[in-house]
Structure formats: structure tokens, C-alpha cells
Design a protein around this motif. Structure first.
Motif, PDB file in Angstrom:
ATOM      1  N   ARG A  73       8.693   5.182  11.325  1.00 58.87           N
ATOM      2  CA  ARG A  73      10.060   4.728  11.634  1.00 58.87           C
ATOM      3  C   ARG A  73      10.795   5.739  12.519  1.00 58.87           C
ATOM      4  N   GLN A  74      10.426   7.017  12.352  1.00 55.77           N
ATOM      5  CA  GLN A  74      11.073   8.083  13.119  1.00 55.77           C
ATOM      6  C   GLN A  74      12.587   8.039  13.007  1.00 55.77           C
ATOM      7  N   LYS A  75      13.056   7.796  11.790  1.00 52.38           N
ATOM      8  CA  LYS A  75      14.517   7.736  11.597  1.00 52.38           C
ATOM      9  C   LYS A  75      14.911   8.859  10.646  1.00 52.38           C
ATOM     10  N   SER A  76      15.987   9.477  10.970  1.00 55.97           N
ATOM     11  CA  SER A  76      16.426  10.580  10.135  1.00 55.97           C
ATOM     12  C   SER A  76      17.955  10.651  10.160  1.00 55.97           C
ATOM     13  N   PRO A  77      18.619  10.917   9.065  1.00 54.24           N
ATOM     14  CA  PRO A  77      18.003  11.079   7.753  1.00 54.24           C
ATOM     15  C   PRO A  77      17.615   9.725   7.170  1.00 54.24           C
ATOM     16  N   PHE A  78      16.680   9.753   6.222  1.00 59.03           N
ATOM     17  CA  PHE A  78      16.303   8.493   5.581  1.00 59.03           C
ATOM     18  C   PHE A  78      16.586   8.523   4.084  1.00 59.03           C
ATOM     19  N   TYR A  79      16.818   7.332   3.570  1.00 59.70           N
ATOM     20  CA  TYR A  79      16.857   7.112   2.124  1.00 59.70           C
ATOM     21  C   TYR A  79      15.742   6.113   1.839  1.00 59.70           C
ATOM     22  N   ALA A  80      14.810   6.451   0.951  1.00 56.27           N
ATOM     23  CA  ALA A  80      13.717   5.523   0.647  1.00 56.27           C
ATOM     24  C   ALA A  80      13.499   5.445  -0.853  1.00 56.27           C
ATOM     25  N   LEU A  81      13.375   4.225  -1.323  1.00 59.16           N
ATOM     26  CA  LEU A  81      13.031   3.995  -2.733  1.00 59.16           C
ATOM     27  C   LEU A  81      11.592   3.514  -2.784  1.00 59.16           C
ATOM     28  N   SER A  82      10.737   4.210  -3.544  1.00 57.63           N
ATOM     29  CA  SER A  82       9.352   3.753  -3.666  1.00 57.63           C
ATOM     30  C   SER A  82       9.074   3.426  -5.131  1.00 57.63           C
ATOM     31  N   ILE A  83       8.588   2.216  -5.344  1.00 53.07           N
ATOM     32  CA  ILE A  83       8.421   1.710  -6.710  1.00 53.07           C
ATOM     33  C   ILE A  83       6.929   1.616  -7.014  1.00 53.07           C
ATOM     34  N   THR A  84       6.461   2.404  -7.974  1.00 53.68           N
ATOM     35  CA  THR A  84       5.021   2.449  -8.268  1.00 53.68           C
ATOM     36  C   THR A  84       4.600   1.280  -9.159  1.00 53.68           C
ATOM     37  N   LEU A  85       3.286   1.120  -9.309  1.00 56.45           N
ATOM     38  CA  LEU A  85       2.790  -0.021 -10.077  1.00 56.45           C
ATOM     39  C   LEU A  85       1.548   0.267 -10.925  1.00 56.45           C
ATOM     40  N   SER A  86       0.804   1.344 -10.605  1.00 53.78           N
ATOM     41  CA  SER A  86      -0.505   1.530 -11.262  1.00 53.78           C
ATOM     42  C   SER A  86      -0.423   1.659 -12.780  1.00 53.78           C
ATOM     43  N   SER A  87       0.711   2.148 -13.289  1.00 50.72           N
ATOM     44  CA  SER A  87       0.813   2.326 -14.741  1.00 50.72           C
ATOM     45  C   SER A  87       1.478   1.112 -15.394  1.00 50.72           C
ATOM     46  N   HIS A  88       1.150  -0.077 -14.888  1.00 50.47           N
ATOM     47  CA  HIS A  88       1.691  -1.293 -15.511  1.00 50.47           C
ATOM     48  C   HIS A  88       0.873  -1.678 -16.735  1.00 50.47           C
ATOM     49  N   HIS A  89       1.560  -2.217 -17.737  1.00 52.65           N
ATOM     50  CA  HIS A  89       0.929  -2.798 -18.916  1.00 52.65           C
ATOM     51  C   HIS A  89      -0.211  -3.719 -18.481  1.00 52.65           C
ATOM     52  N   PRO A  90      -1.379  -3.735 -19.026  1.00 53.99           N
ATOM     53  CA  PRO A  90      -1.871  -3.005 -20.213  1.00 53.99           C
ATOM     54  C   PRO A  90      -2.561  -1.678 -19.890  1.00 53.99           C
ATOM     55  N   PHE A  91      -2.269  -1.080 -18.737  1.00 49.16           N
ATOM     56  CA  PHE A  91      -2.654   0.303 -18.429  1.00 49.16           C
ATOM     57  C   PHE A  91      -4.149   0.552 -18.300  1.00 49.16           C
ATOM     58  N   LYS A  92      -4.906  -0.494 -17.998  1.00 47.84           N
ATOM     59  CA  LYS A  92      -6.365  -0.326 -17.883  1.00 47.84           C
ATOM     60  C   LYS A  92      -6.711   0.171 -16.485  1.00 47.84           C
ATOM     61  N   LEU A  93      -7.034   1.442 -16.382  1.00 49.44           N
ATOM     62  CA  LEU A  93      -7.447   1.977 -15.090  1.00 49.44           C
ATOM     63  C   LEU A  93      -8.953   1.793 -14.932  1.00 49.44           C
TER      64      LEU A  93
END
Ligand code: GP9
Length: 411
Positions: free
Chosen positions: A176-196
Motif C-alpha cells: 500500500r505504501q501508505k504511512s502512517p497506517f492503522y491496521a487491524l488483523s484478526i487471526t483464526l487458527s486458534s478457533h474452536h475445536p482447536f485441532k491443529l
């Protein structure tokens, strides 16, 4: 409702005279909202290994809040997003993201954009889940990177593993080459039922092997390693020293088999412990050059996140309708839960017929161990919690922030 906000704004304003106000003006902000990531794994070991070695190390270099509570309800991950980004309570039923996506709120993307920030949100899943496409559009994000924008080169659980998710998110920010940035990153790997996948299960969880809590601990360890790689990536991209990194858990893991927790802790779990285990998620703020690192014991909640960001960036809260106050401020208020329970750090109230144990008890937190105390000590706080929830519901259901803004503009 507007009078209530006038009082809250007066409390919020205190931060403007406090030392950290505006000290990080113009810095990038990267917020990690971690799926079902709870506080009870922090600082703990299992089978002789730390569960969260990277976070443990990072917490020592950050401002860490061990008494940060999630305040979510039925809207789960979307409630956490709404609480932290828009500083309002979740609804008693359903999700505000789904039911009121068209309403006006003072959410962090539009607030930081008014200060010249680029604002993006990143989540490697279907954009329609939790009605995110509509809600994020309304929240005024510049872009929502969803499953379509990621290469699934590390398939885990519902979609992409967090390690690759973070790596690709940093690439997106770079592009994006934009500054300053605000970014929200929402993870998912530890979702129920947590079977990796088997190869990602690195810990020896002993007695918990083959249990859902054992799988959860493995998943937390995986998320921790992904965060470790994210930090390295930010360093090698030259972003580490000009970015504020925040990390918090969105909600609990829905595992309420207390026998498993007793195995995990190696001791009985009391009623008050149960409630606090379920509600506590970690929150840390890493500031450039490890500045201001330390542990802050104050009781704080997800609803306080947006004002905290504004505190660091030096953005006044005037004419914004936010229910939280900065976690970094000396100002005090309670953390209110959707079931009517609350804590102010001194007492902890569990309403009867609700909550995790539903025992209708008032606890004194000021001693070494929490003790039940006279219910009178919680009465005023419980009334005020009820009022906060009521105000939030009225504002959301009647789109009152739109009305307040119109009135303010007309002045
Ligand atoms: C899906 C993810 C999970 O996109 O955010 O939501 P949850 O089921 O935890 O509410």
C-alpha cells in the motif's frame, strides 16, 4: 443518553493532561485480535516448556494488562471487534455487526483517518461472515483484505494458518505504501475445536493429551510462534520502531469442563476463578524502542481500546461517542460485562442466574485471594453497570450517535 456521554467525555478528557497523551502521534498502529486467546496460557509452562515464549518475552518489553477482560456476548468475534473498534457494548442478543451495520458509530478507522491515517482490516476468511463486508464499509476502512486476498499456502483449520496470514498481511501493508497506517488483523487458527495439524502440535501436554483443553494449549502455542515471526518480520521490514503493536484475545474458548482446568493448573478451581478464567484475555501494547514497558494491574476492558489508541496518538475525544476510557489514564471506571456483572478491580460481581457460575456473589478482590463479601458492596456498581448497558442498547437500537452528531454539527 447524551448527558451520560457528557459525563463520560469529561472523564475521557483527563488523558489530555497525562504524560503519554500524543507521545506516539503519527506512529503506525498494528492491532492483532487473536481468536479465543485467553490470559491463562500466558507465563505458563506445560511438559517443561513455555506455552507462549514469544508473548512472554514481548510482554516484558510492553505495557501489559493482566486484568484485561473481554466483554463479548452472542456476537463473539464480531462483538470483540465492535467493543474494541467502536467502544460500545455488544447487544444482549445477536451481533451489532449484523443487526445494526448501517448505523453511525465513532469507530477507530474513521477517527484515525481524520488524522491522515490509512486504515485497513485483514482477516483470511469469507468477507460476508459476521456481515463484515457491510460493517467494515460503514466503519470507513480504506480496504478490507479477506480470504480472496490471501494465498492459502499454509492450510490450517477454517482457512489459512496465522503465520502465513501475518506474513501476507505485512506484505499487503508494504504494497500500500501508505504511512502512517492503522491496521487491524484478526487471526483464526486458534478457533474452536482447536485441532491443529499433527505437525503443528509441538508441546507435550501430558494428561491433557487428547482433550479439547490439550488441543487448545497446542493452538495457543502455535499462535504464539506466529506472533514471534510477525515481530521478526516487522523488524526486518523496518517497521518495528515506528509501529505500535497491540495484541489482545477476542473471547474465551467455550471450554467449561473444569476438571480439565484442574489438571492444567494442578489445583482446584474456585467459582470466582472460573468466572475470571473465562473473562480474562491478555492485552499488551508494544511501543517503539520498548518504551514505557511495565505491568499495569488496573482492571480494564475491550471497550477501553479505542480511547487508549487515541491517548497514544494524541486525538481528543470531544464530540466522539465512546463508552470506554483510556487504559493508560489515571481516570477510573468499572469493566461491565453483558450479563450485568462487573469489576472495578476492588470488587467483582457475578449476577445470580447468569455468568459462568451464576452464583449471585459479590467478591472482595483486595486481599491475597478473592473472598465473598456482603452483597451491599456491589449494589451501587451493579446499578451503574445496568445503566451503562441500557444506554448502549438505546444508542445502538435508535441510531442515536447519528442524532448526536447532527446536533453537534448544528451548534
Ligand atoms: C470467522 C471468525 C470466527 O471469520 O471471526 O468467529 P467466531 O466464531 O469466533 O465468532
Amino acid at each position: 443518553a447524551k448527558n451520560w456521554f457528557a459525563e463520560r467525555q469529561a472523564l475521557q478528557k483527563q488523558m489530555e493532561n497525562e504524560p503519554l497523551f500524543g507521545q506516539y502521534k503519527g506512529k503506525n498502529v498494528l492491532v492483532v485480535q487473536a481468536e479465543a486467546f485467553q490470559e491463562f496460557v500466558i507465563g505458563q509452562s506445560i511438559g517443561g516448556e513455555e506455552i507462549t515464549p514469544n508473548l512472554n518475552k514481548l510482554i516484558g518489553q510492553s505495557i501489559y494488562f493482566p486484568n484485561f477482560y473481554h466483554q463479548t456476548a452472542q456476537g463473539r468475534t464480531s462483538d470483540a471487534d465492535f467493543l474494541t473498534s467502536c467502544s460500545m457494548h455488544p447487544l444482549p442478543t445477536g451481533s451489532a455487526f449484523i443487526r445494526f451495520a448501517g448505523n453511525e458509530f465513532d469507530c477507530v478507522p474513521s477517527i484515525v483517518k481524520s488524522e491522515g491515517y490509512d486504515a485497513t482490516v485483514h482477516h483470511a476468511y469469507d468477507g460476508s461472515f459476521w456481515n463484515r463486508n457491510n460493517m467494515y464499509h460503514n466503519m470507513n476502512y480504506d480496504q478490507f483484505y479477506n480470504i480472496k486476498d490471501y494465498t492459502i499456502d499454509e492450510p490450517i483449520g477454517w482457512s489459512l494458518g496465522d503465520t502465513s496470514f501475518f506474513r501476507q498481511t505485512v506484505e499487503q501493508l508494504k504494497e500500500r505504501q501508505k504511512s502512517p497506517f492503522y491496521a487491524l488483523s484478526i487471526t483464526l487458527s486458534s478457533h474452536h475445536p482447536f485441532k491443529l495439524p499433527y505437525t503443528n502440535q509441538e508441546l507435550s501436554v501430558g494428561d491433557l493429551q487428547g482433550t479439547i483443553l490439550g488441543d487448545y494449549v497446542q493452538a495457543a502455542h502455535y499462535v504464539d510462534s506466529a506472533v514471534g515471526e510477525l515481530v521478526e518480520d516487522l523488524k526486518s521490514e523496518g517497521l518495528w520502531e515506528n509501529t505500535i503493536l497491540m495484541f489482545y484475545g477476542d473471547h474465551d474458548n467455550s471450554v467449561y469442563d473444569w476438571k480439565l482446568y484442574e489438571k492444567y493448573f494442578g489445583k482446584p478451581v474456585s467459582d470466582i476463578d472460573k468466572d475470571r478464567i473465562v473473562r480474562k484475555v491478555p492485552f499488551f501494547i508494544h511501543l517503539p524502542n520498548d518504551e514505557n514497558a511495565g505491568v499495569v494491574e488496573k482492571a480494564v476492558g475491550q471497550i477501553d481500546t479505542t480511547p487508549t489508541i487515541m491517548h497514544l496518538l494524541g486525538i481528543p475525544t470531544d464530540n466522539r461517542y465512546l463508552m470506554g476510557i483510556s487504559m493508560l489514564s489515571e481516570a477510573q471506571k468499572s469493566v461491565v460485562f453483558r450479563n450485568g456483572g462487573y469489576t472495578d478491580g476492588k470488587v467483582y460481581f457475578v449476577p445470580s442466574g447468569d455468568g459462568i457460575t451464576g452464583n449471585g456473589a459479590c467478591y472482595d478482590l483486595t486481599g491475597d485471594e478473592p473472598q465473598t463479601t456482603d452483597s451491599a458492596s456491589c449494589v451501587a456498581g451493579a446499578e451503574s453497570a445496568k445503566q451503562d448497558l441500557n444506554i448502549s442498547d438505546r444508542v445502538i437500537e435508535n441510531d442515536l450517535i447519528a442524532v448526536f452528531h447532527e446536533e453537534d454539527d448544528g451548534k
